[in-house]
Design a protein around this motif. Sequence first.
Motif, PDB file in Angstrom:
ATOM      1  N   VAL A 163     -13.196-129.193  47.641  1.00 21.34           N
ATOM      2  CA  VAL A 163     -14.605-128.771  47.645  1.00 21.34           C
ATOM      3  C   VAL A 163     -15.270-129.230  48.944  1.00 21.34           C
ATOM      4  O   VAL A 163     -16.003-128.465  49.583  1.00 21.34           O
ATOM      5  N   CYS A 196     -20.805-131.348  43.631  1.00 20.87           N
ATOM      6  CA  CYS A 196     -21.598-130.140  43.396  1.00 20.87           C
ATOM      7  C   CYS A 196     -22.968-130.527  42.860  1.00 20.87           C
ATOM      8  O   CYS A 196     -23.082-131.461  42.068  1.00 20.87           O
ATOM      9  N   TYR A 255     -24.099-124.014  50.018  1.00 17.70           N
ATOM     10  CA  TYR A 255     -23.594-125.138  50.819  1.00 17.70           C
ATOM     11  C   TYR A 255     -23.530-124.802  52.297  1.00 17.70           C
ATOM     12  O   TYR A 255     -23.237-125.666  53.116  1.00 17.70           O
ATOM     13  N   ALA A 314     -22.416-129.543  47.503  1.00 16.73           N
ATOM     14  CA  ALA A 314     -21.823-128.207  47.373  1.00 16.73           C
ATOM     15  C   ALA A 314     -22.495-127.381  46.281  1.00 16.73           C
ATOM     16  O   ALA A 314     -23.086-127.926  45.349  1.00 16.73           O
ATOM     17  N   CYS A 315     -22.388-126.057  46.425  1.00 17.36           N
ATOM     18  CA  CYS A 315     -22.890-125.132  45.400  1.00 17.36           C
ATOM     19  C   CYS A 315     -21.811-124.995  44.315  1.00 17.36           C
ATOM     20  O   CYS A 315     -20.653-124.716  44.637  1.00 17.36           O
ATOM     21  N   PRO A 316     -22.162-125.156  43.053  1.00  9.17           N
ATOM     22  CA  PRO A 316     -21.139-125.064  42.004  1.00  9.17           C
ATOM     23  C   PRO A 316     -20.507-123.681  41.907  1.00  9.17           C
ATOM     24  O   PRO A 316     -19.309-123.554  41.648  1.00  9.17           O
ATOM     25  N   SER A 366     -18.252-123.123  44.953  1.00  7.53           N
ATOM     26  CA  SER A 366     -17.047-123.938  44.781  1.00  7.53           C
ATOM     27  C   SER A 366     -16.110-123.321  43.750  1.00  7.53           C
ATOM     28  O   SER A 366     -14.885-123.354  43.917  1.00  7.53           O
ATOM     29  N   VAL A 386     -13.668-128.390  39.670  1.00  7.75           N
ATOM     30  CA  VAL A 386     -14.874-127.552  39.579  1.00  7.75           C
ATOM     31  C   VAL A 386     -15.152-127.176  38.121  1.00  7.75           C
ATOM     32  O   VAL A 386     -16.303-127.212  37.672  1.00  7.75           O
TER      33      VAL A 386
END
Lengths: 48, 295
Positions: free
Chosen positions: A33, B49, B56, B64-66, B69, B85
């Motif tokens: 990620v 996230c 992101y 981060a963007c879920p 991701s 995730v």
Amino acid sequence: MTGKPKQILVCSLLIAAVCLLAAGLADGGFTDVLRKAATICFECIGLG
Amino acid sequence: MKTDEKKKKRFPKLSARRYTQLIAAVLYNCNVKGFAEGKIFKGASKGLCVPGLNCYSCPGAVAACPLGSLQSALLSSRYKVPYYVLGTLLLFGLVCGRFICGFLCPFGLLQELIYKIPTKKIKKSRVTRALSKLKYIILIAFVIVIPLTKLSPGFCKYICPAGTLEGGVPLALANADIRGMLGALFSWKVFVAAAILLASLFCYRAFCRFLCPLGAIYSFFNPVSFFGVKVDKSKCTGCGACVRACKMDVKKVCDGECIQCGECRGVCPENAISFGYKGPGEAKRTPKTDRQTEE
């Protein structure tokens, strides 16, 4: 859904979430990620 | 008295929800330096996230963007199962459900602010209720099927207005190299984002109600989430005032469409609705008001 069935479902989901997170961390999911989020995503910003 | 009223008009008191939304938006995007430099943050916090939709690739984003991701993880799911995730989304959903949409989503905040501009508004109806199912189709098609089959993040690439507004536009403004690469896809995404913002002017949270796949994911957890709006079954008379007052396409409090904003608390004549821990197994009674609320 109420009562015991709901309680069992919620507890199962919580255990599943923790297990998935632990497995993901062990598997390098955090790094994946991070790698993706730390570079500009061309699709996200509309460059394709 | 008159000066007090004037002050109130000029500086309307913000609700706790509005403060929470603002704080969340600022915390998600606190890398101010990035906006000036046209570069994105690369620190370790980007491995985490945030719960709400926040691109992101926004120069300010520190996490981060879920949804981004998830799509990215699905792209490489042939080689690796996206445990991390999926676990994150499951945990967010289980703890908060769509409380995240109501309190912790910057794009939701933006739509609510746009909706405040005085114009003729489109009220909820059978049509909007039917349209609210569209987000599940988008979830399946653009977030799951396209990344798995076409190997591209379908939602980010073709739809996501947060990516355009938070990532594309600021980066293009501050970074000449990126500006030079803009093409037809960027024009399409700007068109989609503009259409969504325009729709938000007339229709409350148009994107959240009809298109947002992250809201669709969290909606599955609404009935079992730990925190959010709860109804005291011993007080509830089933009058349906809560559902009639709600601007989302809810059939009952805390169903999949409820963003748990808590606006219904003020209209309940029995004060049966409150925020809090909805412990597992806690029985709830919500008014059955489907027919009563058709407008």
